[in-house]
Design an enzyme around this catalytic site. Sequence first.
Site, mmCIF file in Angstrom:
data_model
loop_
_atom_site.group_PDB
_atom_site.id
_atom_site.type_symbol
_atom_site.label_atom_id
_atom_site.label_comp_id
_atom_site.label_asym_id
_atom_site.label_seq_id
_atom_site.Cartn_x
_atom_site.Cartn_y
_atom_site.Cartn_z
ATOM 1 C CE LYS A 118 -3.793 22.557 71.978
ATOM 2 N NZ LYS A 118 -4.087 22.486 70.551
ATOM 3 N N GLY A 119 -3.794 18.724 77.301
ATOM 4 C CA GLY A 119 -4.160 17.364 77.728
ATOM 5 C C GLY A 119 -4.900 17.300 79.050
ATOM 6 C CD GLU A 175 1.335 17.241 82.202
ATOM 7 O OE1 GLU A 175 0.268 17.172 81.568
ATOM 8 O OE2 GLU A 175 2.406 17.537 81.674
ATOM 9 C CG ASP A 176 -1.782 14.987 79.571
ATOM 10 O OD1 ASP A 176 -0.673 15.244 80.092
ATOM 11 O OD2 ASP A 176 -1.986 15.112 78.342
ATOM 12 C CG ASP A 188 6.310 9.453 77.894
ATOM 13 O OD1 ASP A 188 6.558 8.301 78.265
ATOM 14 O OD2 ASP A 188 6.391 9.805 76.700
ATOM 15 C CE LYS A 209 2.728 6.337 77.766
ATOM 16 N NZ LYS A 209 3.151 6.806 76.411
ATOM 17 C CB VAL A 241 -2.861 5.947 76.289
ATOM 18 C CG1 VAL A 241 -2.449 4.537 76.673
ATOM 19 C CG2 VAL A 241 -2.135 6.975 77.153
ATOM 20 C CG ASP A 279 -2.949 15.359 71.306
ATOM 21 O OD1 ASP A 279 -2.283 15.282 72.357
ATOM 22 O OD2 ASP A 279 -2.494 15.865 70.260
ATOM 23 N NE ARG A 327 -6.005 18.000 72.386
ATOM 24 C CZ ARG A 327 -4.773 17.922 72.867
ATOM 25 N NH1 ARG A 327 -4.548 17.272 73.987
ATOM 26 N NH2 ARG A 327 -3.749 18.462 72.219
HETATM 27 P P1 IMP Z 1 7.067 14.117 79.153
HETATM 28 O O1 IMP Z 1 7.691 15.479 79.130
HETATM 29 O O2 IMP Z 1 7.846 13.145 78.322
HETATM 30 O O3 IMP Z 1 6.809 13.596 80.550
HETATM 31 O O4 IMP Z 1 5.731 14.222 78.363
HETATM 32 C C1 IMP Z 1 4.596 14.703 78.882
HETATM 33 C C2 IMP Z 1 3.635 15.071 77.774
HETATM 34 O O5 IMP Z 1 3.768 14.254 76.605
HETATM 35 C C3 IMP Z 1 2.236 14.855 78.247
HETATM 36 O O6 IMP Z 1 1.736 15.987 78.909
HETATM 37 C C4 IMP Z 1 1.496 14.519 76.976
HETATM 38 O O7 IMP Z 1 1.027 15.700 76.367
HETATM 39 C C5 IMP Z 1 2.511 13.871 76.084
HETATM 40 N N1 IMP Z 1 2.400 12.385 76.100
HETATM 41 C C6 IMP Z 1 3.228 11.500 76.664
HETATM 42 N N2 IMP Z 1 2.814 10.222 76.490
HETATM 43 C C7 IMP Z 1 1.648 10.317 75.809
HETATM 44 C C8 IMP Z 1 0.698 9.322 75.338
HETATM 45 O O8 IMP Z 1 0.813 8.095 75.527
HETATM 46 N N3 IMP Z 1 -0.372 9.816 74.680
HETATM 47 C C9 IMP Z 1 -0.584 11.152 74.456
HETATM 48 N N4 IMP Z 1 0.274 12.100 74.878
HETATM 49 C C10 IMP Z 1 1.385 11.685 75.553
HETATM 50 MG MG MG Z 2 0.396 17.272 78.021
#
Ligand code: IMP
Ligand code: MG
Length: 180
Positions: A43-44, A99-100, A103, A131, A153, A159, A165
Amino acid sequence: MRNDMARILISAEQIATRVRELGARISADYGDTDNLLLVGVLKGCAMFMVDLARAIELPLAIDFIAVASYGASTESSGVVRMLKDLDTDIAGRHVLIVEDIIDSGLTLAYLTAQLQRRNPASLRICSLLNKPERRIAEVVVDYLGFDIPNEFVVGYGLDHAERYRNLPYIGVLKPEVYMG
Ligand code: IMP
Ligand code: MG
């Protein structure tokens, strides 16, 4: 909600300026196609998706996909699962994933592998935040809003346990809010 913030990292004005710039670049890059499909990762993506779509001056369609990532925790489980698939057949479409934040990269590595198998004409990624320090899976980000430090964040769609959000800015949450 403001009291839960350690500081504001990116203001609403900075976000709006960057979204307009991304929209202009995407409009130029996809200028030859009437076939663009924005795929938001729920939902981000919600706030970013609607603002970005309005900043793109091309005919386009939108669709959404949902994957399980963190739950209520701030650390990735490393396990990615599809909760809601697309309604659209993407074969032959120019697909831009929205994407939001990236990470670990695990979510997008999984999603791009899944969507690539469906034979889109092209597949690119647009993420508001990145990040870089936290990357586990390699992901090529074609359109990026902001690189940010390794801090948790919230706001503008992001969220913590489904809260924050609706903040119009991106803020760093005080660690005591999620450490309990
Ligand atoms: P990844 O699979 O580790 O790249 O994570 C991606 C998802 O983790 C994002 O779409 C977010 O929903 C969540 N996420 C990662 N870092 C943050 C943050 O700092 N705040 C909020 N959600 C995060
Ligand atoms: Mg997300």
